[in-house]
Design a protein around this motif. Structure first.
Motif, PDB file in Angstrom:
ATOM      1  N   MET A 213      23.672   2.357   2.907  1.00  0.00           N
ATOM      2  CA  MET A 213      22.381   2.844   2.439  1.00  0.00           C
ATOM      3  C   MET A 213      21.569   3.289   3.645  1.00  0.00           C
ATOM      4  SD  MET A 213      19.433   0.790   0.353  1.00  0.00           S
ATOM      5  CE  MET A 213      20.600   0.029  -0.745  1.00  0.00           C
ATOM      6  N   SER A 214      21.149   4.556   3.670  1.00  0.00           N
ATOM      7  CA  SER A 214      20.356   5.048   4.782  1.00  0.00           C
ATOM      8  C   SER A 214      18.889   5.105   4.376  1.00  0.00           C
ATOM      9  CB  SER A 214      20.839   6.442   5.189  1.00  0.00           C
ATOM     10  OG  SER A 214      20.718   7.343   4.113  1.00  0.00           O
ATOM     11  N   GLU A 215      18.040   4.517   5.211  1.00  0.00           N
ATOM     12  CA  GLU A 215      16.599   4.494   4.969  1.00  0.00           C
ATOM     13  C   GLU A 215      16.254   4.159   3.519  1.00  0.00           C
ATOM     14  OE1 GLU A 215      14.014   4.704   7.077  1.00  0.00           O
ATOM     15  OE2 GLU A 215      15.548   4.573   8.628  1.00  0.00           O
ATOM     16  N   PRO A 216      16.563   2.939   3.087  1.00  0.00           N
ATOM     17  CA  PRO A 216      16.231   2.562   1.708  1.00  0.00           C
ATOM     18  C   PRO A 216      14.731   2.628   1.458  1.00  0.00           C
ATOM     19  CG  PRO A 216      16.839   0.635   3.007  1.00  0.00           C
ATOM     20  CD  PRO A 216      17.170   1.824   3.840  1.00  0.00           C
ATOM     21  N   ARG A 217      14.382   3.082   0.291  1.00  0.00           N
ATOM     22  CA  ARG A 217      12.976   3.146  -0.111  1.00  0.00           C
ATOM     23  C   ARG A 217      12.571   1.788  -0.674  1.00  0.00           C
ATOM     24  NH1 ARG A 217      10.545   8.079  -0.852  1.00  0.00           N
ATOM     25  NH2 ARG A 217       9.437   7.342  -2.715  1.00  0.00           N
ATOM     26  N   VAL A 218      11.398   1.310  -0.266  1.00  0.00           N
ATOM     27  CA  VAL A 218      10.966  -0.055  -0.554  1.00  0.00           C
ATOM     28  C   VAL A 218       9.774  -0.058  -1.500  1.00  0.00           C
ATOM     29  CG1 VAL A 218       9.923  -2.128   0.449  1.00  0.00           C
ATOM     30  CG2 VAL A 218      11.860  -1.022   1.586  1.00  0.00           C
ATOM     31  N   GLY A 219       9.873  -0.894  -2.522  1.00  0.00           N
ATOM     32  CA  GLY A 219       8.746  -1.157  -3.403  1.00  0.00           C
ATOM     33  C   GLY A 219       8.333  -2.617  -3.296  1.00  0.00           C
ATOM     34  N   VAL A 220       7.049  -2.892  -3.472  1.00  0.00           N
ATOM     35  CA  VAL A 220       6.506  -4.246  -3.393  1.00  0.00           C
ATOM     36  C   VAL A 220       5.945  -4.636  -4.756  1.00  0.00           C
ATOM     37  CG1 VAL A 220       4.707  -5.705  -2.366  1.00  0.00           C
ATOM     38  CG2 VAL A 220       5.980  -4.097  -0.936  1.00  0.00           C
ATOM     39  N   VAL A 221       6.244  -5.858  -5.187  1.00  0.00           N
ATOM     40  CA  VAL A 221       5.692  -6.400  -6.428  1.00  0.00           C
ATOM     41  C   VAL A 221       4.909  -7.667  -6.104  1.00  0.00           C
ATOM     42  CG1 VAL A 221       6.210  -7.444  -8.662  1.00  0.00           C
ATOM     43  CG2 VAL A 221       7.485  -5.427  -7.920  1.00  0.00           C
ATOM     44  N   VAL A 222       3.679  -7.730  -6.572  1.00  0.00           N
ATOM     45  CA  VAL A 222       2.842  -8.930  -6.464  1.00  0.00           C
ATOM     46  C   VAL A 222       2.338  -9.261  -7.859  1.00  0.00           C
ATOM     47  CG1 VAL A 222       0.721  -9.932  -5.514  1.00  0.00           C
ATOM     48  CG2 VAL A 222       2.122  -8.403  -4.101  1.00  0.00           C
ATOM     49  N   VAL A 223       2.556 -10.493  -8.285  1.00  0.00           N
ATOM     50  CA  VAL A 223       2.092 -10.962  -9.598  1.00  0.00           C
ATOM     51  C   VAL A 223       0.987 -11.984  -9.376  1.00  0.00           C
ATOM     52  CG1 VAL A 223       2.741 -12.132 -11.740  1.00  0.00           C
ATOM     53  CG2 VAL A 223       4.347 -10.552 -10.640  1.00  0.00           C
ATOM     54  N   THR A 224      -0.110 -11.849 -10.115  1.00  0.00           N
ATOM     55  CA  THR A 224      -1.221 -12.774  -9.951  1.00  0.00           C
ATOM     56  C   THR A 224      -1.841 -13.097 -11.305  1.00  0.00           C
ATOM     57  OG1 THR A 224      -3.353 -13.135  -8.840  1.00  0.00           O
ATOM     58  CG2 THR A 224      -2.861 -10.885  -9.552  1.00  0.00           C
ATOM     59  N   MET A 225      -2.371 -14.304 -11.425  1.00  0.00           N
ATOM     60  CA  MET A 225      -3.087 -14.706 -12.635  1.00  0.00           C
ATOM     61  C   MET A 225      -4.591 -14.488 -12.496  1.00  0.00           C
ATOM     62  SD  MET A 225      -1.091 -18.074 -14.088  1.00  0.00           S
ATOM     63  CE  MET A 225      -1.502 -19.106 -12.668  1.00  0.00           C
ATOM     64  N   GLY A 226      -5.005 -13.878 -11.386  1.00  0.00           N
ATOM     65  CA  GLY A 226      -6.412 -13.556 -11.205  1.00  0.00           C
ATOM     66  C   GLY A 226      -7.261 -14.688 -10.680  1.00  0.00           C
ATOM     67  N   ASN A 227      -6.636 -15.821 -10.360  1.00  0.00           N
ATOM     68  CA  ASN A 227      -7.394 -16.993  -9.894  1.00  0.00           C
ATOM     69  C   ASN A 227      -7.395 -17.142  -8.379  1.00  0.00           C
ATOM     70  OD1 ASN A 227      -4.665 -17.544  -9.877  1.00  0.00           O
ATOM     71  ND2 ASN A 227      -4.869 -19.665 -10.568  1.00  0.00           N
TER      72      ASN A 227
END
Length: 294
Positions: free
Chosen positions: A1-15
Protein backbone atom coordinates in the motif's frame (compact mmCIF):
# COMPACT_ATOMS: atom_id res chain seq x y z
CA UNK A 1 0.00 0.00 0.00
CA UNK A 2 1.54 3.31 -1.06
CA UNK A 3 0.61 6.43 0.88
CA UNK A 4 -2.54 5.06 2.52
CA UNK A 5 -5.28 7.60 3.06
CA UNK A 6 -6.19 8.00 6.73
CA UNK A 7 -9.54 8.69 8.35
CA UNK A 8 -10.09 9.46 12.04
CA UNK A 9 -13.16 8.45 14.07
CA UNK A 10 -13.96 9.96 17.48
CA UNK A 11 -17.10 8.92 19.37
CA UNK A 12 -18.37 11.01 22.26
CA UNK A 13 -21.42 11.12 24.52
CA UNK A 14 -21.10 14.89 24.84
CA UNK A 15 -20.03 14.80 28.49
CA UNK A 16 -16.38 15.68 27.86
CA UNK A 17 -16.42 18.85 25.75
CA UNK A 18 -13.06 20.17 26.99
CA UNK A 19 -11.33 16.82 26.44
CA UNK A 20 -12.79 16.45 22.94
CA UNK A 21 -11.63 19.96 22.05
CA UNK A 22 -8.10 19.15 23.27
CA UNK A 23 -8.05 15.83 21.40
CA UNK A 24 -9.15 17.41 18.13
CA UNK A 25 -6.57 20.17 18.58
CA UNK A 26 -3.89 17.45 18.89
CA UNK A 27 -5.24 15.84 15.70
CA UNK A 28 -4.99 19.19 13.91
CA UNK A 29 -1.34 19.53 14.98
CA UNK A 30 -0.22 16.32 13.28
CA UNK A 31 2.62 16.78 10.79
CA UNK A 32 0.50 15.12 8.11
CA UNK A 33 -3.22 15.73 8.66
CA UNK A 34 -5.84 13.02 8.20
CA UNK A 35 -7.79 12.97 4.97
CA UNK A 36 -11.14 12.73 6.75
CA UNK A 37 -12.44 13.11 10.30
CA UNK A 38 -15.76 11.69 11.50
CA UNK A 39 -17.06 12.81 14.89
CA UNK A 40 -20.00 10.80 16.24
CA UNK A 41 -22.33 12.13 18.92
CA UNK A 42 -23.50 8.95 20.66
CA UNK A 43 -27.04 9.95 21.58
CA UNK A 44 -26.13 13.62 21.89
CA UNK A 45 -26.07 16.80 19.80
CA UNK A 46 -22.64 18.20 18.98
CA UNK A 47 -21.29 21.70 18.38
CA UNK A 48 -19.41 22.79 15.29
CA UNK A 49 -15.70 21.98 15.19
CA UNK A 50 -13.97 24.73 13.22
CA UNK A 51 -10.30 24.71 12.29
CA UNK A 52 -9.88 20.97 11.73
CA UNK A 53 -7.90 19.64 8.76
CA UNK A 54 -9.30 17.45 6.00
CA UNK A 55 -12.96 16.72 5.40
CA UNK A 56 -14.91 16.81 8.68
CA UNK A 57 -18.23 14.98 9.14
CA UNK A 58 -20.30 15.35 12.30
CA UNK A 59 -22.96 12.69 12.97
CA UNK A 60 -25.53 13.01 15.74
CA UNK A 61 -27.19 9.74 16.77
CA UNK A 62 -30.61 9.73 18.41
CA UNK A 63 -29.60 7.06 20.92
CA UNK A 64 -26.41 5.86 22.57
CA UNK A 65 -25.32 2.75 20.65
CA UNK A 66 -22.42 2.01 22.97
CA UNK A 67 -18.77 2.40 22.10
CA UNK A 68 -18.62 -0.32 19.40
CA UNK A 69 -21.96 0.69 17.88
CA UNK A 70 -20.98 4.34 17.68
CA UNK A 71 -17.64 3.47 16.12
CA UNK A 72 -19.37 1.30 13.54
CA UNK A 73 -21.38 4.34 12.46
CA UNK A 74 -18.18 6.32 11.95
CA UNK A 75 -16.51 3.47 10.07
CA UNK A 76 -19.59 3.06 7.86
CA UNK A 77 -19.43 6.71 6.89
CA UNK A 78 -15.74 6.43 5.98
CA UNK A 79 -16.50 3.27 4.00
CA UNK A 80 -19.25 5.10 2.11
CA UNK A 81 -16.76 7.77 1.02
CA UNK A 82 -14.72 4.96 -0.56
CA UNK A 83 -11.34 6.70 -0.34
CA UNK A 84 -9.95 5.72 3.09
CA UNK A 85 -7.39 2.92 3.56
CA UNK A 86 -6.71 3.19 7.31
CA UNK A 87 -9.03 4.32 10.11
CA UNK A 88 -7.62 5.64 13.38
CA UNK A 89 -9.98 5.55 16.36
CA UNK A 90 -9.30 7.63 19.46
CA UNK A 91 -11.03 7.83 22.85
CA UNK A 92 -12.69 11.19 23.35
CA UNK A 93 -10.67 11.83 26.53
CA UNK A 94 -7.35 10.87 24.93
CA UNK A 95 -4.63 13.18 23.64
CA UNK A 96 -1.94 12.80 21.00
CA UNK A 97 1.21 14.31 22.51
CA UNK A 98 3.38 13.61 19.46
CA UNK A 99 2.93 15.25 16.08
CA UNK A 100 4.21 12.39 13.91
CA UNK A 101 1.64 9.73 14.93
CA UNK A 102 -0.26 9.70 11.65
CA UNK A 103 2.99 9.66 9.66
CA UNK A 104 4.16 6.57 11.54
CA UNK A 105 0.80 4.83 11.07
CA UNK A 106 0.91 5.49 7.34
CA UNK A 107 4.42 4.07 7.03
CA UNK A 108 3.58 0.91 9.00
CA UNK A 109 0.55 0.03 6.91
CA UNK A 110 2.35 0.89 3.68
CA UNK A 111 5.19 -1.48 4.60
CA UNK A 112 3.07 -4.59 5.35
CA UNK A 113 -0.04 -5.52 3.36
CA UNK A 114 -1.09 -8.09 6.02
CA UNK A 115 -0.94 -5.61 8.90
CA UNK A 116 -4.51 -5.37 10.13
CA UNK A 117 -4.31 -3.56 13.47
CA UNK A 118 -1.81 -1.23 15.14
CA UNK A 119 -2.33 -0.71 18.87
CA UNK A 120 -1.08 2.47 20.52
CA UNK A 121 0.53 2.69 23.95
CA UNK A 122 -1.75 4.33 26.49
CA UNK A 123 -0.14 6.29 29.33
CA UNK A 124 -1.34 8.89 31.82
CA UNK A 125 -0.06 12.45 32.07
CA UNK A 126 2.91 11.18 34.11
CA UNK A 127 3.93 8.68 31.43
CA UNK A 128 2.76 5.64 33.40
CA UNK A 129 1.09 2.76 31.55
CA UNK A 130 -1.30 0.62 33.59
CA UNK A 131 -0.59 -3.10 33.36
CA UNK A 132 -4.05 -3.77 31.94
CA UNK A 133 -3.14 -1.56 28.99
CA UNK A 134 -0.22 -3.77 27.95
CA UNK A 135 -1.51 -6.43 25.52
CA UNK A 136 0.53 -9.28 26.99
CA UNK A 137 -0.05 -11.57 30.01
CA UNK A 138 1.21 -9.95 33.17
CA UNK A 139 1.25 -6.47 31.67
CA UNK A 140 5.03 -6.26 31.76
CA UNK A 141 7.29 -3.93 29.76
CA UNK A 142 4.97 -1.42 28.06
CA UNK A 143 7.87 -0.31 25.82
CA UNK A 144 8.30 -3.71 24.15
CA UNK A 145 7.19 -3.53 20.54
CA UNK A 146 5.97 -6.55 18.62
CA UNK A 147 3.20 -8.76 17.30
CA UNK A 148 0.49 -9.50 19.85
CA UNK A 149 -2.97 -11.04 20.08
CA UNK A 150 -4.95 -7.96 21.17
CA UNK A 151 -5.04 -4.18 21.13
CA UNK A 152 -6.24 -1.24 23.18
CA UNK A 153 -9.59 0.30 22.39
CA UNK A 154 -8.45 3.77 23.43
CA UNK A 155 -6.10 4.32 20.51
CA UNK A 156 -5.54 2.10 17.49
CA UNK A 157 -5.54 1.95 13.69
CA UNK A 158 -7.33 -0.53 11.43
CA UNK A 159 -6.82 -1.56 7.84
CA UNK A 160 -10.10 -0.86 6.06
CA UNK A 161 -9.40 -3.85 3.84
CA UNK A 162 -9.26 -6.02 6.96
CA UNK A 163 -12.55 -4.61 8.27
CA UNK A 164 -14.20 -5.22 4.92
CA UNK A 165 -13.10 -8.85 5.18
CA UNK A 166 -13.81 -9.72 8.83
CA UNK A 167 -16.56 -7.23 9.70
CA UNK A 168 -16.72 -4.30 12.09
CA UNK A 169 -17.15 -4.04 15.86
CA UNK A 170 -19.65 -6.37 17.62
CA UNK A 171 -22.20 -3.65 18.35
CA UNK A 172 -24.34 -5.86 20.59
CA UNK A 173 -21.49 -6.02 23.14
CA UNK A 174 -22.12 -2.30 23.85
CA UNK A 175 -19.19 -2.12 26.29
CA UNK A 176 -16.25 -4.43 27.20
CA UNK A 177 -14.55 -7.26 25.30
CA UNK A 178 -15.42 -5.85 21.89
CA UNK A 179 -11.69 -5.44 21.19
CA UNK A 180 -11.06 -9.13 21.90
CA UNK A 181 -13.85 -10.26 19.58
CA UNK A 182 -12.47 -8.15 16.73
CA UNK A 183 -8.86 -9.15 17.42
CA UNK A 184 -9.66 -12.87 17.41
CA UNK A 185 -11.49 -12.52 14.10
CA UNK A 186 -8.54 -10.66 12.62
CA UNK A 187 -6.05 -13.30 13.75
CA UNK A 188 -8.25 -16.10 12.47
CA UNK A 189 -8.26 -14.41 9.05
CA UNK A 190 -4.42 -14.29 9.11
CA UNK A 191 -4.06 -10.57 9.77
CA UNK A 192 -1.31 -9.23 12.06
CA UNK A 193 -1.75 -7.13 15.19
CA UNK A 194 1.19 -4.89 16.08
CA UNK A 195 1.66 -3.23 19.46
CA UNK A 196 3.61 -0.05 18.79
CA UNK A 197 4.64 1.74 22.02
CA UNK A 198 6.14 4.56 19.96
CA UNK A 199 2.58 5.67 19.20
CA UNK A 200 1.42 7.30 22.42
CA UNK A 201 -2.11 8.21 23.45
CA UNK A 202 -2.17 10.16 26.69
CA UNK A 203 -5.20 9.13 28.71
CA UNK A 204 -6.19 9.81 32.34
CA UNK A 205 -5.75 6.89 34.71
CA UNK A 206 -9.13 5.26 35.23
CA UNK A 207 -10.74 2.05 36.37
CA UNK A 208 -13.21 0.29 34.06
CA UNK A 209 -15.33 -0.47 37.13
CA UNK A 210 -16.32 3.20 37.23
CA UNK A 211 -19.10 2.33 34.77
CA UNK A 212 -22.29 1.11 36.45
CA UNK A 213 -22.73 -1.73 33.95
CA UNK A 214 -19.11 -2.90 34.12
CA UNK A 215 -19.54 -6.13 36.09
CA UNK A 216 -22.69 -7.25 34.28
CA UNK A 217 -21.42 -6.52 30.77
CA UNK A 218 -17.96 -7.92 31.49
CA UNK A 219 -19.46 -11.28 32.48
CA UNK A 220 -22.15 -11.40 29.80
CA UNK A 221 -19.81 -10.41 27.00
CA UNK A 222 -17.11 -12.87 28.06
CA UNK A 223 -19.62 -15.71 27.83
CA UNK A 224 -20.78 -14.42 24.44
CA UNK A 225 -17.17 -14.13 23.30
CA UNK A 226 -16.36 -17.71 24.29
CA UNK A 227 -19.53 -19.08 22.73
CA UNK A 228 -18.92 -17.16 19.49
CA UNK A 229 -15.23 -17.59 18.90
CA UNK A 230 -13.70 -20.55 20.75
CA UNK A 231 -13.56 -24.22 19.76
CA UNK A 232 -15.98 -26.10 22.03
CA UNK A 233 -13.31 -27.79 24.23
CA UNK A 234 -11.86 -24.37 25.12
CA UNK A 235 -15.14 -22.72 26.13
CA UNK A 236 -15.30 -24.19 29.68
CA UNK A 237 -11.53 -23.76 30.12
CA UNK A 238 -11.63 -20.06 29.21
CA UNK A 239 -14.70 -19.31 31.32
CA UNK A 240 -13.46 -21.39 34.25
CA UNK A 241 -10.13 -19.54 34.38
CA UNK A 242 -11.79 -16.13 34.18
CA UNK A 243 -14.37 -17.04 36.80
CA UNK A 244 -11.55 -17.89 39.20
CA UNK A 245 -9.70 -14.69 38.35
CA UNK A 246 -12.86 -12.64 38.94
CA UNK A 247 -13.48 -14.26 42.33
CA UNK A 248 -9.89 -13.53 43.39
CA UNK A 249 -9.87 -9.93 42.12
CA UNK A 250 -13.31 -8.60 43.00
CA UNK A 251 -13.70 -7.08 46.46
CA UNK A 252 -17.25 -5.78 46.00
CA UNK A 253 -20.14 -8.06 46.95
CA UNK A 254 -22.47 -5.99 44.82
CA UNK A 255 -20.03 -6.28 41.94
CA UNK A 256 -19.97 -10.07 42.27
CA UNK A 257 -23.78 -10.20 42.26
CA UNK A 258 -23.88 -8.09 39.09
CA UNK A 259 -21.17 -10.26 37.54
CA UNK A 260 -23.10 -13.46 38.34
CA UNK A 261 -26.23 -11.99 36.78
CA UNK A 262 -24.30 -11.07 33.65
CA UNK A 263 -22.73 -14.53 33.48
CA UNK A 264 -26.16 -16.17 33.49
CA UNK A 265 -27.42 -13.63 30.96
CA UNK A 266 -24.57 -14.61 28.65
CA UNK A 267 -25.84 -18.21 28.62
CA UNK A 268 -29.56 -17.42 28.47
CA UNK A 269 -29.39 -14.94 25.59
CA UNK A 270 -28.27 -15.28 22.00
CA UNK A 271 -24.55 -14.72 21.49
CA UNK A 272 -24.98 -14.05 17.77
CA UNK A 273 -23.40 -16.06 14.99
CA UNK A 274 -20.98 -18.75 16.14
CA UNK A 275 -17.78 -18.74 14.10
CA UNK A 276 -15.12 -20.47 16.21
CA UNK A 277 -11.49 -19.83 15.42
CA UNK A 278 -9.42 -22.54 13.79
CA UNK A 279 -7.05 -24.64 15.90
CA UNK A 280 -4.18 -23.20 13.87
CA UNK A 281 -5.18 -19.79 15.22
CA UNK A 282 -5.09 -21.18 18.77
CA UNK A 283 -1.55 -22.41 18.07
CA UNK A 284 -0.56 -19.06 16.58
CA UNK A 285 -1.88 -17.16 19.59
CA UNK A 286 -0.05 -19.53 21.93
CA UNK A 287 3.19 -18.90 20.09
CA UNK A 288 2.59 -15.16 20.45
CA UNK A 289 2.40 -15.66 24.19
CA UNK A 290 -1.33 -15.56 24.83
CA UNK A 291 -3.44 -18.66 24.13
CA UNK A 292 -7.15 -17.79 24.03
CA UNK A 293 -7.83 -19.20 27.50
CA UNK A 294 -6.05 -16.44 29.48
Amino acid sequence: MSEPRVGVVVVTMGNRPAEVEALLASVAKQDTPPDRIVIVGNGTPLPDFPGLPGEVTVLELEENLGCPGGRNVGIARLRAFGDIDVVIELDDDGLLVQTEVFDQVRRQFAADPRLGIVGFRVADEHGETQSRHVPRPGGRDPMRRGLVTGFLGGGHAFSMRMLNEIGDWPADFFFTHEETDLAWRALDADWKILYEPGLLLQHPKTSPARHAVYYRFTARNRVWLARRRLPLPLVPVHLGIWTLITLLRTRSLGGLRAWAGGFLEGWRTSCGERRPMRWRTVVRMTRLGRPPVI
